[in-house]
Scaffold this motif. Structure first.
Motif, PDB file in Angstrom:
ATOM      1  N   SER A   1      93.874 -15.746  13.704  1.00 38.78           N
ATOM      2  CA  SER A   1      92.800 -14.737  13.721  1.00 38.78           C
ATOM      3  C   SER A   1      92.393 -14.313  12.320  1.00 38.78           C
ATOM      4  CB  SER A   1      93.240 -13.513  14.529  1.00 38.78           C
ATOM      5  OG  SER A   1      93.505 -13.882  15.859  1.00 38.78           O
ATOM      6  N   ARG A   2      93.371 -14.040  11.464  1.00 39.29           N
ATOM      7  CA  ARG A   2      93.051 -13.615  10.100  1.00 39.29           C
ATOM      8  C   ARG A   2      92.417 -14.745   9.304  1.00 39.29           C
ATOM      9  NH1 ARG A   2      95.717 -12.977   5.138  1.00 39.29           N
ATOM     10  NH2 ARG A   2      97.720 -13.670   5.953  1.00 39.29           N
ATOM     11  N   ALA A   3      92.910 -15.962   9.511  1.00 36.70           N
ATOM     12  CA  ALA A   3      92.316 -17.110   8.813  1.00 36.70           C
ATOM     13  C   ALA A   3      90.849 -17.258   9.204  1.00 36.70           C
ATOM     14  CB  ALA A   3      93.093 -18.384   9.141  1.00 36.70           C
ATOM     15  N   ARG A   4      90.539 -17.114  10.494  1.00 37.78           N
ATOM     16  CA  ARG A   4      89.153 -17.235  10.956  1.00 37.78           C
ATOM     17  C   ARG A   4      88.264 -16.203  10.272  1.00 37.78           C
ATOM     18  NH1 ARG A   4      89.911 -16.497  15.892  1.00 37.78           N
ATOM     19  NH2 ARG A   4      90.044 -18.673  16.557  1.00 37.78           N
ATOM     20  N   VAL A   5      88.732 -14.954  10.196  1.00 39.57           N
ATOM     21  CA  VAL A   5      87.945 -13.891   9.562  1.00 39.57           C
ATOM     22  C   VAL A   5      87.652 -14.245   8.110  1.00 39.57           C
ATOM     23  CG1 VAL A   5      88.063 -11.504   8.716  1.00 39.57           C
ATOM     24  CG2 VAL A   5      88.704 -12.026  11.079  1.00 39.57           C
ATOM     25  N   GLN A   6      88.684 -14.635   7.375  1.00 39.57           N
ATOM     26  CA  GLN A   6      88.505 -14.865   5.948  1.00 39.57           C
ATOM     27  C   GLN A   6      87.719 -16.144   5.659  1.00 39.57           C
ATOM     28  OE1 GLN A   6      92.722 -13.810   4.756  1.00 39.57           O
ATOM     29  NE2 GLN A   6      91.513 -12.691   3.258  1.00 39.57           N
ATOM     30  N   ILE A   7      87.967 -17.197   6.402  1.00 43.70           N
ATOM     31  CA  ILE A   7      87.249 -18.447   6.143  1.00 43.70           C
ATOM     32  C   ILE A   7      85.786 -18.320   6.531  1.00 43.70           C
ATOM     33  CG2 ILE A   7      87.087 -20.901   6.757  1.00 43.70           C
ATOM     34  CD1 ILE A   7      90.220 -20.748   7.058  1.00 43.70           C
ATOM     35  N   SER A   8      85.501 -17.664   7.630  1.00 42.02           N
ATOM     36  CA  SER A   8      84.103 -17.528   8.053  1.00 42.02           C
ATOM     37  C   SER A   8      83.282 -16.690   7.075  1.00 42.02           C
ATOM     38  CB  SER A   8      84.014 -16.951   9.469  1.00 42.02           C
ATOM     39  OG  SER A   8      84.524 -15.639   9.500  1.00 42.02           O
ATOM     40  N   ARG A   9      83.921 -15.894   6.243  1.00 40.12           N
ATOM     41  CA  ARG A   9      83.212 -15.147   5.201  1.00 40.12           C
ATOM     42  C   ARG A   9      82.747 -16.059   4.067  1.00 40.12           C
ATOM     43  NH1 ARG A   9      86.606  -9.796   3.720  1.00 40.12           N
ATOM     44  NH2 ARG A   9      85.679  -8.428   5.268  1.00 40.12           N
ATOM     45  N   CYS A  10      83.471 -17.160   3.848  1.00 43.20           N
ATOM     46  CA  CYS A  10      83.180 -18.047   2.719  1.00 43.20           C
ATOM     47  C   CYS A  10      82.477 -19.329   3.140  1.00 43.20           C
ATOM     48  CB  CYS A  10      84.480 -18.421   1.997  1.00 43.20           C
ATOM     49  SG  CYS A  10      85.370 -17.022   1.289  1.00 43.20           S
ATOM     50  N   TYR A  11      82.787 -19.817   4.307  1.00 42.50           N
ATOM     51  CA  TYR A  11      82.281 -21.109   4.778  1.00 42.50           C
ATOM     52  C   TYR A  11      81.261 -20.876   5.879  1.00 42.50           C
ATOM     53  CZ  TYR A  11      82.286 -25.577   7.262  1.00 42.50           C
ATOM     54  OH  TYR A  11      81.898 -26.729   7.892  1.00 42.50           O
ATOM     55  N   ALA A  12      80.044 -21.351   5.668  1.00 40.22           N
ATOM     56  CA  ALA A  12      78.949 -21.090   6.604  1.00 40.22           C
ATOM     57  C   ALA A  12      78.818 -22.140   7.704  1.00 40.22           C
ATOM     58  CB  ALA A  12      77.629 -20.988   5.841  1.00 40.22           C
ATOM     59  N   GLY A  13      79.538 -23.235   7.604  1.00 38.77           N
ATOM     60  CA  GLY A  13      79.423 -24.304   8.594  1.00 38.77           C
ATOM     61  C   GLY A  13      80.160 -23.979   9.881  1.00 38.77           C
ATOM     62  N   SER A  14      80.182 -24.945  10.779  1.00 31.15           N
ATOM     63  CA  SER A  14      80.873 -24.796  12.050  1.00 31.15           C
ATOM     64  C   SER A  14      82.381 -24.836  11.803  1.00 31.15           C
ATOM     65  CB  SER A  14      80.443 -25.926  12.991  1.00 31.15           C
ATOM     66  OG  SER A  14      81.103 -25.811  14.221  1.00 31.15           O
ATOM     67  N   LEU A  15      83.092 -23.895  12.379  1.00 26.09           N
ATOM     68  CA  LEU A  15      84.512 -23.728  12.107  1.00 26.09           C
ATOM     69  C   LEU A  15      85.302 -23.646  13.399  1.00 26.09           C
ATOM     70  CD1 LEU A  15      86.836 -23.012  10.076  1.00 26.09           C
ATOM     71  CD2 LEU A  15      86.146 -20.607  10.381  1.00 26.09           C
ATOM     72  N   ALA A  16      86.349 -24.446  13.492  1.00 23.61           N
ATOM     73  CA  ALA A  16      87.316 -24.345  14.594  1.00 23.61           C
ATOM     74  C   ALA A  16      88.668 -24.060  13.963  1.00 23.61           C
ATOM     75  CB  ALA A  16      87.364 -25.636  15.389  1.00 23.61           C
ATOM     76  N   VAL A  17      89.335 -23.018  14.429  1.00 19.55           N
ATOM     77  CA  VAL A  17      90.655 -22.679  13.906  1.00 19.55           C
ATOM     78  C   VAL A  17      91.664 -22.851  15.036  1.00 19.55           C
ATOM     79  CG1 VAL A  17      92.084 -20.943  12.756  1.00 19.55           C
ATOM     80  CG2 VAL A  17      89.622 -21.015  12.312  1.00 19.55           C
ATOM     81  N   VAL A  18      92.672 -23.682  14.791  1.00 19.86           N
ATOM     82  CA  VAL A  18      93.719 -23.923  15.774  1.00 19.86           C
ATOM     83  C   VAL A  18      95.067 -23.603  15.152  1.00 19.86           C
ATOM     84  CG1 VAL A  18      92.386 -25.672  17.021  1.00 19.86           C
ATOM     85  CG2 VAL A  18      93.923 -26.374  15.205  1.00 19.86           C
ATOM     86  N   GLY A  19      96.008 -23.247  15.997  1.00 16.03           N
ATOM     87  CA  GLY A  19      97.322 -22.859  15.512  1.00 16.03           C
ATOM     88  C   GLY A  19      98.399 -23.821  15.943  1.00 16.03           C
TER      89      GLY A  19
END
Length: 177
Positions: A129-147
């Motif tokens: 969850s925290r990684a998604r928040v921080q990465i989506s602030r910097c990276y504008a492309g499509s993002l999938a975060v898996v654990g």
């Protein structure tokens, strides 16, 4: 005043517990790259990234060694053929600063330089969850975060609840990229 502060702390603890212990993971789909975030649980995280690559989601894996030392299982970056029997390419990098935000900035820079439109980020399950928040602030492309899940005793879970709560607070007060 004291009651409000207690309620605020209890609310923050409840939200953090949900996002750390039961994070919402994104479904993986074909991507330009799979990026592995550094830190605890690296062996499980790298294994999950290799599994995603072998399944065909991407032939490129980027591994952050943000916490120093050789956290790269089987030292994938030192091998001529990182994953034998495949065409998977592996590149390791050191994020600056050595934080999730530094990793997010590195992902954005790689995406710009290499024309990425979609990235899968693999991290420890408690960090999703925290990684998604921080990465989506910097990276504008499509993002999938898996654990990647790994066994943790109650003391490690307690530590991660406190650590991730502090990380969320820091992320909320730190300006976006």
């Amino acid at each position: 005043m004291l009651t409000g502060l207690v309620l605020l702390i209890m609310g923050l603890a409840a939200v953090t517990t949900l996002t750390v212990m039961f994070p919402r993971e994104d479904p993986a789909s074909p991507a330009d790259a799979i990026v592995v975030l550094g830190g605890l649980g690296s062996a499980a995280v790298v294994a999950k990234a290799v599994d995603l690559a072998e399944t065909g989601y991407s032939e490129r894996i980027f591994i952050s060694d943000a916490f120093g030392g050789d956290t790269r299982p089987a030292n994938l970056c030192a091998r001529a053929v990182p994953v034998p029997g495949t065409t998977i390419q592996v590149q390791c990098f050191d994020a600056h600063p050595t934080t999730t935000r530094g990793e997010a900035e590195a992902i954005a820079a790689f995406a710009t330089a290499q024309g990425w439109n979609r990235v899968i980020v693999v991290t420890s399950s408690y960090h999703v969850s925290r990684a998604r928040v921080q990465i989506s602030r910097c990276y504008a492309g499509s993002l999938a975060v898996v654990g990647a899940r790994q066994p943790m005793d109650p003391l490690k879970w307690a530590y991660q609840l406190v650590y991730q709560t502090a990380g969320f607070v820091k992320a909320w007060i730190t300006p976006a990229c």
